[in-house]
Design a protein around this motif. Sequence first.
Motif, PDB file in Angstrom:
ATOM      1  N   LEU A 285      13.170  33.650 -23.218  1.00 47.53           N
ATOM      2  CA  LEU A 285      13.331  35.097 -23.240  1.00 47.53           C
ATOM      3  C   LEU A 285      12.045  35.823 -23.620  1.00 47.53           C
ATOM      4  CD1 LEU A 285      16.818  35.332 -25.029  1.00 47.53           C
ATOM      5  CD2 LEU A 285      16.346  35.416 -22.580  1.00 47.53           C
ATOM      6  N   LYS A 286      11.044  35.068 -24.070  1.00 50.16           N
ATOM      7  CA  LYS A 286       9.745  35.635 -24.440  1.00 50.16           C
ATOM      8  C   LYS A 286       9.905  36.763 -25.470  1.00 50.16           C
ATOM      9  CE  LYS A 286       7.774  34.471 -19.926  1.00 50.16           C
ATOM     10  NZ  LYS A 286       7.266  33.199 -20.403  1.00 50.16           N
ATOM     11  N   LEU A 287      10.565  36.431 -26.543  1.00 54.77           N
ATOM     12  CA  LEU A 287      10.859  37.403 -27.587  1.00 54.77           C
ATOM     13  C   LEU A 287       9.688  37.545 -28.558  1.00 54.77           C
ATOM     14  CD1 LEU A 287      14.452  36.107 -28.347  1.00 54.77           C
ATOM     15  CD2 LEU A 287      13.872  38.131 -27.009  1.00 54.77           C
ATOM     16  N   SER A 288       9.634  38.681 -29.227  1.00 56.42           N
ATOM     17  CA  SER A 288       8.622  38.941 -30.250  1.00 56.42           C
ATOM     18  C   SER A 288       9.155  38.504 -31.611  1.00 56.42           C
ATOM     19  CB  SER A 288       8.284  40.429 -30.274  1.00 56.42           C
ATOM     20  OG  SER A 288       7.790  40.822 -31.526  1.00 56.42           O
ATOM     21  N   LEU A 289       8.338  37.825 -32.393  1.00 50.61           N
ATOM     22  CA  LEU A 289       8.756  37.406 -33.718  1.00 50.61           C
ATOM     23  C   LEU A 289       9.057  38.618 -34.604  1.00 50.61           C
ATOM     24  CD1 LEU A 289       9.306  35.183 -35.764  1.00 50.61           C
ATOM     25  CD2 LEU A 289       6.864  35.189 -36.334  1.00 50.61           C
ATOM     26  N   ASP A 290       8.233  39.655 -34.514  1.00 52.14           N
ATOM     27  CA  ASP A 290       8.481  40.851 -35.311  1.00 52.14           C
ATOM     28  C   ASP A 290       9.831  41.466 -34.964  1.00 52.14           C
ATOM     29  OD1 ASP A 290       6.088  40.601 -36.636  1.00 52.14           O
ATOM     30  OD2 ASP A 290       5.018  42.059 -35.395  1.00 52.14           O
ATOM     31  N   ASN A 291      10.134  41.524 -33.665  1.00 52.26           N
ATOM     32  CA  ASN A 291      11.407  42.086 -33.213  1.00 52.26           C
ATOM     33  C   ASN A 291      12.578  41.261 -33.728  1.00 52.26           C
ATOM     34  OD1 ASN A 291      13.708  41.868 -31.010  1.00 52.26           O
ATOM     35  ND2 ASN A 291      12.847  43.928 -30.832  1.00 52.26           N
ATOM     36  N   GLN A 292      12.476  39.951 -33.618  1.00 48.54           N
ATOM     37  CA  GLN A 292      13.567  39.081 -34.034  1.00 48.54           C
ATOM     38  C   GLN A 292      13.709  39.035 -35.556  1.00 48.54           C
ATOM     39  OE1 GLN A 292      15.773  37.273 -31.494  1.00 48.54           O
ATOM     40  NE2 GLN A 292      14.905  39.263 -30.923  1.00 48.54           N
ATOM     41  N   MET A 293      12.609  39.171 -36.268  1.00 50.71           N
ATOM     42  CA  MET A 293      12.684  39.258 -37.728  1.00 50.71           C
ATOM     43  C   MET A 293      13.433  40.521 -38.141  1.00 50.71           C
ATOM     44  SD  MET A 293      11.608  37.029 -39.950  1.00 50.71           S
ATOM     45  CE  MET A 293      11.365  38.164 -41.316  1.00 50.71           C
ATOM     46  N   ALA A 294      13.084  41.645 -37.509  1.00 50.39           N
ATOM     47  CA  ALA A 294      13.743  42.909 -37.841  1.00 50.39           C
ATOM     48  C   ALA A 294      15.231  42.844 -37.503  1.00 50.39           C
ATOM     49  CB  ALA A 294      13.081  44.061 -37.084  1.00 50.39           C
ATOM     50  N   ALA A 295      15.543  42.257 -36.353  1.00 53.25           N
ATOM     51  CA  ALA A 295      16.940  42.134 -35.946  1.00 53.25           C
ATOM     52  C   ALA A 295      17.706  41.214 -36.895  1.00 53.25           C
ATOM     53  CB  ALA A 295      17.022  41.603 -34.514  1.00 53.25           C
ATOM     54  N   ASN A 296      17.056  40.142 -37.343  1.00 56.46           N
ATOM     55  CA  ASN A 296      17.720  39.211 -38.252  1.00 56.46           C
ATOM     56  C   ASN A 296      18.000  39.868 -39.600  1.00 56.46           C
ATOM     57  OD1 ASN A 296      18.888  36.700 -38.698  1.00 56.46           O
ATOM     58  ND2 ASN A 296      17.016  35.766 -39.448  1.00 56.46           N
ATOM     59  N   ASP A 297      17.036  40.615 -40.112  1.00 51.73           N
ATOM     60  CA  ASP A 297      17.245  41.321 -41.374  1.00 51.73           C
ATOM     61  C   ASP A 297      18.403  42.308 -41.262  1.00 51.73           C
ATOM     62  OD1 ASP A 297      15.196  39.997 -42.684  1.00 51.73           O
ATOM     63  OD2 ASP A 297      13.704  41.538 -42.251  1.00 51.73           O
ATOM     64  N   ALA A 298      18.451  43.026 -40.128  1.00 49.20           N
ATOM     65  CA  ALA A 298      19.521  44.000 -39.926  1.00 49.20           C
ATOM     66  C   ALA A 298      20.871  43.302 -39.808  1.00 49.20           C
ATOM     67  CB  ALA A 298      19.237  44.829 -38.674  1.00 49.20           C
ATOM     68  N   ARG A 299      20.898  42.173 -39.120  1.00 53.19           N
ATOM     69  CA  ARG A 299      22.154  41.447 -38.916  1.00 53.19           C
ATOM     70  C   ARG A 299      22.678  40.866 -40.228  1.00 53.19           C
ATOM     71  NH1 ARG A 299      23.258  36.938 -39.192  1.00 53.19           N
ATOM     72  NH2 ARG A 299      21.128  36.232 -39.322  1.00 53.19           N
ATOM     73  N   ILE A 300      21.764  40.365 -41.047  1.00 55.28           N
ATOM     74  CA  ILE A 300      22.156  39.793 -42.336  1.00 55.28           C
ATOM     75  C   ILE A 300      22.836  40.841 -43.216  1.00 55.28           C
ATOM     76  CG2 ILE A 300      21.213  38.916 -44.519  1.00 55.28           C
ATOM     77  CD1 ILE A 300      19.234  37.270 -42.819  1.00 55.28           C
ATOM     78  N   ASP A 301      22.412  42.094 -43.094  1.00 46.27           N
ATOM     79  CA  ASP A 301      23.033  43.155 -43.878  1.00 46.27           C
ATOM     80  C   ASP A 301      24.520  43.308 -43.552  1.00 46.27           C
ATOM     81  OD1 ASP A 301      20.735  43.765 -45.260  1.00 46.27           O
ATOM     82  OD2 ASP A 301      20.145  45.410 -43.927  1.00 46.27           O
ATOM     83  N   PHE A 302      24.923  42.904 -42.352  1.00 50.56           N
ATOM     84  CA  PHE A 302      26.334  42.994 -41.966  1.00 50.56           C
ATOM     85  C   PHE A 302      27.125  41.769 -42.416  1.00 50.56           C
ATOM     86  CE2 PHE A 302      24.335  45.879 -38.935  1.00 50.56           C
ATOM     87  CZ  PHE A 302      25.142  47.000 -39.078  1.00 50.56           C
ATOM     88  N   MET A 303      26.431  40.718 -42.791  1.00 45.43           N
ATOM     89  CA  MET A 303      27.092  39.493 -43.240  1.00 45.43           C
ATOM     90  C   MET A 303      27.186  39.407 -44.758  1.00 45.43           C
ATOM     91  SD  MET A 303      25.530  36.542 -40.715  1.00 45.43           S
ATOM     92  CE  MET A 303      26.766  35.358 -41.242  1.00 45.43           C
TER      93      MET A 303
END
Length: 360
Positions: A285-303
Motif C-alpha cells: 500500500l506504500k503507506l507513510s510511517l508518520d501517517n500510520q503512527m498518527a492513525a494508530n495513536d488515534a485508534r488506541i484512544d478508542f480501545m
Amino acid sequence: MTNQSHASWFTKQRRGLLSVGLTAALAIVLSACSGASAGSSSDDASAGKLGQLDYAFSWLNDVTQAGPYIADTEGFYKKAGFSSVKFIPGGPQAVSVLTQLANGTAQFGVSSPTEIVGANANGASFRVIGAMYQKDPRAIVSLAGKPIKTPADLKGKTIAVSDADKPFMKAFLELNGLKISDLTIVPFQYDPAPLVAGQVDGILDYSTNSPLSLKQTGQNPVVMMFSDFHWATITQTYVASTDEISKNRVQLKAALLADIMGWRADIADPKKGASLTVDKYGKSLKLSLDNQMAANDARIDFMKTPDTEKNGILTVTPELQKDTVKTLALTGVKTTPSDLFDLSLLNEVYKEHPELKKLQ
C-alpha cells in the motif's frame, strides 16, 4: 499511492513494548484455554493442533490491524495452538467478513454491529464476542476558519455525507434536537478536498481518517465527535456465529487470547505496530510511517478507556451493550443485548488469566 490518496481510499470502508511478562503470560495460557470446550482434549491448543487460523479483516492491511500483526510476528498464534495464521484483507471490493464466516473461508473475523444485526434479521445468528472500539469514531470534520464544534453549529451549514452514513447523520441530528432540513446534505466521495476548497462547511468522516490527512497537508481541522453528544455505540467488533461459539470455543478463545496479547503490545509500543504495517503487512500500500503512527495513536484512544483498563481490552460493559442497542435503534436497526452480544468467551479468557486485564 500518496498518503493523502490512501487516506481518501481508507475512508471508503466505514468502519487499530512487548515484555518478558507478556510472553510468559501467554505460555501459561494454553492449558486453561484448551480445557474450556466440551469434547476437546487438553492438548488441542498446543503444538499447532488447532490448524491454520483464517482471519478475515474488516479493512485493508493497514494499521487498523496492528495488534494481529504483532501477535503474528511474536508467534502468539502459534503459541496459542495454531499452526499458522492467514490474514484475509477487507476493503471496498472484498467479500464481507460475515459471508466468509458463513461459508467457512474464515474462522475468525471483525465486523460491525450494524452488519451483524442486519445479517441476523435475515436468518443468521451472529454475536459480538469482543469490541476494539469502545466508542464510534464518526465525526463532523470542519476547518478552523469556519469551525463546527457543537450540533447547534450545524444549522444552515452544508455537510458532505456518504449514502452509507445518512441514517447515522439523521439519527444524530434527531438525538440532538435537529432535523435534516436544518442543514444541506450533499454527497461525500470520501475525499476532504471539497472541504479544503470551501465547497462544503463540513464532512462526516471517521476521526481517524480525514483529520489526519488534513493535518499532514497543512490544514487545521476541527473534529466534533458524535460520541461527545449523546451517541454511544461500539464498533470494530469481533464476531462469531452462535454455532461456532458453542462448538469451537477452544479455537475462538485461542484467537482472542493471541489478539489480546497483540493489542496490549501495540498499546505499550504504538510504533511497533505502525512499523510492521508499513514495512511488512501493508507494504504494497506504500503507506507513510508518520501517517500510520498518527492513525494508530488515534485508534488506541478508542480501545483504551477506564472500562477496558479495569476489565480488559475488547470487553464491553453491560451498560455499553444497552447503550449500543439504543443507539442502533435510532438508525432503524433494532435488536437486544442478548441477540447482539455473547462475551462468554472473553470472560473465560480473563477469568483464567486476570493478569492480562491490566495494561502496561
